[in-house]
Design an enzyme around this catalytic site. Structure first.
Site, mmCIF file in Angstrom:
data_model
loop_
_atom_site.group_PDB
_atom_site.id
_atom_site.type_symbol
_atom_site.label_atom_id
_atom_site.label_comp_id
_atom_site.label_asym_id
_atom_site.label_seq_id
_atom_site.Cartn_x
_atom_site.Cartn_y
_atom_site.Cartn_z
ATOM 1 N NE ARG A 147 -0.320 0.207 5.094
ATOM 2 C CZ ARG A 147 -0.821 0.101 6.244
ATOM 3 N NH1 ARG A 147 -2.047 0.111 6.239
ATOM 4 N NH2 ARG A 147 -0.029 0.207 7.321
ATOM 5 C CB CYS A 151 4.227 8.631 -8.211
ATOM 6 S SG CYS A 151 5.325 10.170 -8.460
ATOM 7 C CG ASN A 185 -3.925 4.779 6.983
ATOM 8 O OD1 ASN A 185 -4.836 4.707 7.730
ATOM 9 N ND2 ASN A 185 -2.577 4.071 7.151
ATOM 10 C CD GLU A 186 0.310 5.382 9.904
ATOM 11 O OE1 GLU A 186 0.914 4.309 9.273
ATOM 12 O OE2 GLU A 186 0.135 5.341 11.158
ATOM 13 C CB CYS A 192 7.991 9.199 -6.590
ATOM 14 S SG CYS A 192 7.593 8.519 -8.340
ATOM 15 C CD GLU A 342 -4.149 3.293 12.499
ATOM 16 O OE1 GLU A 342 -2.825 2.976 12.904
ATOM 17 O OE2 GLU A 342 -4.212 3.753 11.376
ATOM 18 C CD1 TRP A 350 2.228 -5.491 10.143
ATOM 19 C CD2 TRP A 350 3.385 -4.869 8.436
ATOM 20 N NE1 TRP A 350 1.766 -4.231 9.576
ATOM 21 C CE2 TRP A 350 2.405 -3.923 8.557
ATOM 22 C CE3 TRP A 350 4.444 -4.542 7.109
ATOM 23 C CZ2 TRP A 350 2.297 -2.708 7.757
ATOM 24 C CZ3 TRP A 350 4.278 -3.311 6.375
ATOM 25 C CH2 TRP A 350 3.277 -2.498 6.733
ATOM 26 C CD GLU A 391 -1.868 -3.926 9.153
ATOM 27 O OE1 GLU A 391 -2.836 -3.779 9.997
ATOM 28 O OE2 GLU A 391 -1.004 -2.824 8.816
HETATM 29 C C1 GLA Z 1 -0.542 1.869 10.766
HETATM 30 C C2 GLA Z 1 -1.876 1.990 9.876
HETATM 31 C C3 GLA Z 1 -2.839 1.084 10.122
HETATM 32 C C4 GLA Z 1 -2.279 -0.306 10.483
HETATM 33 C C5 GLA Z 1 -1.212 -0.166 11.744
HETATM 34 C C6 GLA Z 1 -0.667 -1.535 11.939
HETATM 35 O O1 GLA Z 1 -0.655 2.663 11.948
HETATM 36 O O2 GLA Z 1 -2.252 3.317 9.923
HETATM 37 O O3 GLA Z 1 -3.568 0.760 8.817
HETATM 38 O O4 GLA Z 1 -1.559 -0.899 9.392
HETATM 39 O O5 GLA Z 1 -0.120 0.642 11.272
HETATM 40 O O6 GLA Z 1 0.267 -2.071 11.083
#
Ligand code: GLA
Length: 702
Positions: A147, A151, A185-186, A192, A342, A350, A391
Site C-alpha cells: 500500500r 507517486c 492513511n498516514e 518517488c 489509532e 507483520w 496484519e
Molecule cells: C498503521 C496503519 C494501520 C495499520 C497499523 C498496524 O498505523 O495506519 O492501517 O497498518 O499501522 O500495522
C-alpha cells in the site's frame, strides 16, 4: 533527454507551477478558535475503534455493533482501505454496503469518520496506469502490491483521487451518521524518483529561487562544478556514484516532498470542503515519524489525529517516548487538543511481533496518557484482528474469534470512566512552562549528515524531555513558527539549520528574560544547509557567550565531563570544546588532550540566560542536574520525588488543575504531591502521598 520527453516535461512543469500556486492560494488559514472535539461528537468523549466491515460477513455486523455499544464505543473510522469495494471498476461506484454498515452502527449510537481510500488504490488502476507506482532511487518502479505505493506527482493518480473522493463526498455529505473525514492513511513517504517527480521538483525549485543564479548560489553548486545552466538539469538525490549528494539539494528535496504531501492533502481537502463543508477533516499522523512537516500540513486540517503504538518501545515503563510523540502532535497545531485515530488495542507485528503483550490494565494507562497530553478522543486500532493479509498478527481489541477477552473489558471500563470525566475534561487544555524546539529542517539535514553514525536527533529531544517529565513538568513541543514568548525555558537541541527569523526569535526570547538551552551542532548551517563562515555556534555565539574553534566527533570513543556538583558524567557522540567569551563554565571535559576544557556553560545575557551543552551524556542524572539548575533560575517547580515509571501530567481549565498520576510499572507506587487532591472518579480526597496500584491511574482535581 530527447525532444518529445523534453516537451512533455516542460508541459508538466507549467502544470505543476500553476498547480502549486493554486494550491498555496487555497491553503486554509490557521484556525483561530480551537476545534471542539467533544461538541463535534454530540457532547460525548469520542470513544471508538477502527472497523473494517468489508472484511467480515454482513451477518456479524449487528453483533459487532451490539458488542461495541456494550463496550461504550460511540465512534468508528472506516473505509480507508476499501477503494476497490467502493469503485470496483473505473467510474462505477458502490456505496450500498457501506450505507448498510453505517445504518447498523448508527442504530447503536455509533458515528463514523470515513477514510478517503487513496492509500490503497485498486489493482485495476495500476493495470491501466502502471506509472502510478513509485519509482525508487535506482530508477526501478515498484510493482503492484503493498500500500502507499503511489507517486504524489502522477496526474492519473490525481484524477483517480478526485473521482473517488468526490463520489464519496457527494454520497455522504448529508449523512447524519458521518461526522467527518480522514484523508488517506498516514500520509508521508515514499519518495518517488521518476521523470514526472523530477520535473515537479525542478518547478518547485523555480518557484522558490526564481533564477538559476540564485539557486546555484544558495546550493553552492560550484563545489565539484555542479552548476546548473537550465532548470531541466537539476537532478534528484537518486543513486549516484559513491552515494554523494549536495546537502542543500537533499534538504530542498525533503522540503519538496513534504510540500508535495501537503499539496496532495490540500487536493483532497479542497474537494471535501467544497462538497461537504459541514464535515470536519483530519488525517492520521505518526508522531515521531516526521518525514512530513506536521506543522505545515496541519494548517489545512480542522484538528490533529494520530496513531500511537507504545509497544514499539523496548521498556514499557519508558512512558516518555510516547509522551514526546503526543506533545509533538499537539505542538504541530499550536497545542490544540487532538484525538487518537489509532490507539494500540493489542500487541502487533507483520511477519514477526514487534512487542511483548502488555497486561490489559496497561492499555488503560496509555489511554489516560493520551488524555493527559491533550487527547479528547480515543479510537483503537482495530476492533478485531484481521483474518487475512499482512496484519494477521496485528491485534485488535478482539481476536479473530470475537471472544470478550481482557482487552475488551479494559476498553469497557476505560470508556465508562472517560464519559464520567468528560464534564471535567471538556474545555481543558495543556499549559506548559517549558518548550522543546523541534526543527524539521535540522532533523532532515542531520538525517542526511549525522556527523557521527550514532547521532540521533530524536535522542537529543528525548534526553531533555525525559528530565522535565521525571520532574513532573509538562513540556510543549514548539516548531520554528511557534510563539515562544510565554515559556520560561526553551530547549533547542542540535539546532543545526536555522534562518534569520528563528535566530531573531530566539534572541528576542532570551533578551526578554527567557532561559534557552542550546546544544552541540547548533548554528552550523544557514537555511540552505550551507555551513556558516562565522565561528561556531555561528549566529548563536553571542547569545551563548562561547566560541568553538575545535570539536571532537566521538567515533566509538567515550568522554566524560566533570561539573554540576563536581560529579563525573559519562558522555558520548560529540564534544564541542568551548571557549567562553562572556559565559561562565559549569563543567569541563575529563579525558584526552582537551581534558579541563569547558563542556557546559551558562551565559547571563539581556534579561535571560543561555546554557550551551557541548556534548551528549549517557547519564540521566546529568540532565536532571542541568534542568534543576535552569528550573531554579527560571522559577519552574520540579517534583523530584516521582518514582521511576510513574508519570504526573496536568491539564488545566480556568486555572484549575486536573492531575493525571499514571503508574506504568507492575508494582504499587507512592507519589508525593504538593497538596491533597480529590479523586475525580471516586470523589474522595486522596492523601498527599498518593498510593497508586500497579498499572493504574488516578485523576485528581483541586
Ligand atoms: C498503521 C496503519 C494501520 C495499520 C497499523 C498496524 O498505523 O495506519 O492501517 O497498518 O499501522 O500495522
Amino acid at each position: 533527454m530527447d525532444g518529445w520527453r523534453l516537451r512533455v516535461v516542460s508541459v508538466l512543469i507549467c502544470v505543476y507551477l500553476l498547480a502549486g500556486s493554486a494550491a498555496k492560494a487555497q491553503l486554509a488559514p490557521a484556525a483561530t478558535k480551537p476545534f471542539d472535539l467533544i461538541n463535534w461528537n454530540g457532547g460525548k468523549f469520542i470513544y471508538g475503534a477502527d472497523y473494517y466491515p468489508e472484511a467480515w460477513p454482513e451477518s456479524l455486523w449487528e453483533k459487532d455493533a451490539i458488542m461495541m455499544q456494550e463496550a461504550g464505543i460511540n465512534f468508528v473510522r472506516m473505509g480507508e482501505f476499501a477503494w476497490v469495494k467502493m469503485e470496483p471498476q473505473e467510474g462505477h461506484f458502490d456505496f450500498a454496503w457501506l450505507d448498510r454498515a453505517l445504518k447498523v452502527l448508527n442504530a447503536h449510537g455509533i458515528k463514523a469518520v470515513l477514510g478517503t481510500p487513496t492509500a490503497s488504490p485498486p489493482a485495476w488502476l495500476y493495470a491501466k496506469y502502471p506509472d502510478i507506482a513509485v519509482m525508487d532511487a535506482n530508477g526501478v518502479r515498484y510493482r503492484y502490491g503493498s500500500r502507499r505505493n503511489y507517486c504524489l506527482h502522477n496526474q492519473e493518480f490525481r484524477a483517480a483521487t478526485a473521482r473517488i473522493v468526490s463520489a464519496m463526498a457527494k454520497h455522504y455529505k448529508d449523512h447524519p451518521g458521518v461526522i467527518g473525514w480522514q484523508i488517506d492513511n498516514e500520509l508521508s513517504d515514499p519518495k518517488c524518483y521518476d521523470p514526472v517527480s523530477q520535473a515537479a521538483f525542478q518547478a518547485w525549485c523555480q518557484r522558490k529561487y526564481h533564477t538559476l543564479d540564485a539557486l546555484n548560489a544558495a546550493w553552492g553548486t560550484i563545489f565539484w562544478g555542479h552548476t546548473y545552466e537550465s532548470w531541466q538539469e537539476i537532478p534528484l538525490p537518486w543513486n549516484t556514484l559513491f552515494n554523494t549528494y549536495n546537502p542543500s539539494l537533499v534538504l530542498d528535496f525533503d522540503r519538496f516532498q513534504s510540500d508535495s504531501t501537503h499539496d496532495y492533502l490540500d487536493f483532497q481537502t479542497t474537494i471535501l470542503r467544497k462538497i461537504a463543508p459541514h464535515q470536519a477533516i483530519t488525517e492520521n499522523e505518526m508522531g515521531m515519524f516526521q518525514e512530513t512537516n506536521w506543522y505545515d500540513l496541519n494548517r489545512s486540517l480542522d484538528f490533529v489525529a494520530w496513531d500511537n503504538y507504545p509497544m514499539m518501545y523496548k521498556d514499557l515503563t519508558q512512558y516518555s517516548v510516547a509522551g514526546l510523540a503526543h506533545d509533538v502532535m499537539r505542538g504541530s497545531k499550536d497545542n490544540q487538543n487532538y484525538m487518537m485515530m489509532e490507539e494500540e488495542g493489542g500487541v502487533g507485528g507483520w511477519a514477526t511481533f514487534i512487542g511483548h503483550q502488555s497486561p490489559a490494565a496497561l492499555y488503560r494507562v496509555w489511554d489516560y496518557q493520551s488524555v493527559a497530553h491533550g487527547a479528547d478522543g480515543i479510537c483503537y486500532f482495530r476492533w478485531r484482528t484481521s483474518r487475512y493479509g499482512t496484519e494477521q498478527y496485528w491485534e485488535g481489541i478482539l481476536d479473530q474469534d470475537s471472544y470478550r477477552n481482557s482487552r475488551y473489558f479494559m476498553v469497557q471500563q476505560t470508556g465508562k470512566e472517560l464519559q464520567q470525566l468528560t464534564p471535567l475534561l471538556h474545555g481543558s487544555s495543556i499549559v506548559s512552562p517549558v518548550a522543546l524546539l523541534n526543527s524539521p529542517d535540522s532533523r532532515w539535514a542531520l538525517q542526511n549528515q549525522p556527523g557521527v553514525d550514532d547521532f540521533q536527533y530524536d535522542q537529543q529531544l528525548q534526553d531533555y524531555y525525559d528530565a522535565f517529565r521525571r520532574g513532573g513538568v509538562n513540556v510543549d513541543v514548539a516548531f520554528p513558527p511557534s510563539d515562544l514568548s510565554a515559556y520560561r525555558i526553551v530547549v533547542a537541541p542540535a539546532l543545526y539549520v536555522s534562518d534569520q527569523a528563528l535566530v531573531d526569535k530566539l534572541n528576542a526570547y532570551v533578551m526578554n528574560g527567557g532561559t534557552l538551552i542550546l546544544t552541540f551542532r547548533s548554528g552550523v548551517k544557514d537555511e540552505h544547509n550551507v555551513v556558516t563562515d562565522r565561528t561556531l555556534p555561528g549566529p548563536f555565539a553571542g547569545l551563548a557567550g562561547v566560541a568553538i574553534h575545535e570539536f571532537d566527533p566521538q567515533l566509538n570513543e567515550e568522554q566524560e565531563i566533570v561539573g554540576l556538583g563536581e560529579t563525573l558524567f559519562p558522555t558520548r557522540c560529540w564534544s564541542d570544546i568551548l571557549e567562553p567569551t562572556t559565559a561562565k563554565v559549569l563543567a569541563t571535559y575529563g579525558k584526552g588532550y582537551y581534558a579541563g576544557n569547558p563542556a557546559l556553560t551558562e551565559n547571563e545575557v539581556g534579561k535571560g540566560r543561555v546554557y550551551y551543552v557541548g556534548t551528549e551524556s549517557k547519564s540521566p542524572l546529568f540532565y536532571d542536574r542541568l534542568i534543576a539548575l535552569a528550573a531554579r533560575k527560571s522559577l519552574v517547580a520540579l517534583n523530584n520525588k516521582i518514582p521511576a515509571g510513574v508519570e504526573v501530567s496536568v491539564r488545566q481549565r480556568g486555572g484549575k488543575k486536573i492531575i493525571f498520576v499514571m503508574n506504568y510499572t507492575g508494582t504499587a507506587q507512592t507519589v508525593p504531591l504538593e497538596q491533597a487532591y480529590k479523586n475525580a472518579l471516586t470523589d474522595k480526597t486522596e492523601p498527599m502521598e498518593v498510593q497508586i496500584p500497579a498499572y493504574d491511574v488516578k485523576v485528581l482535581t483541586e
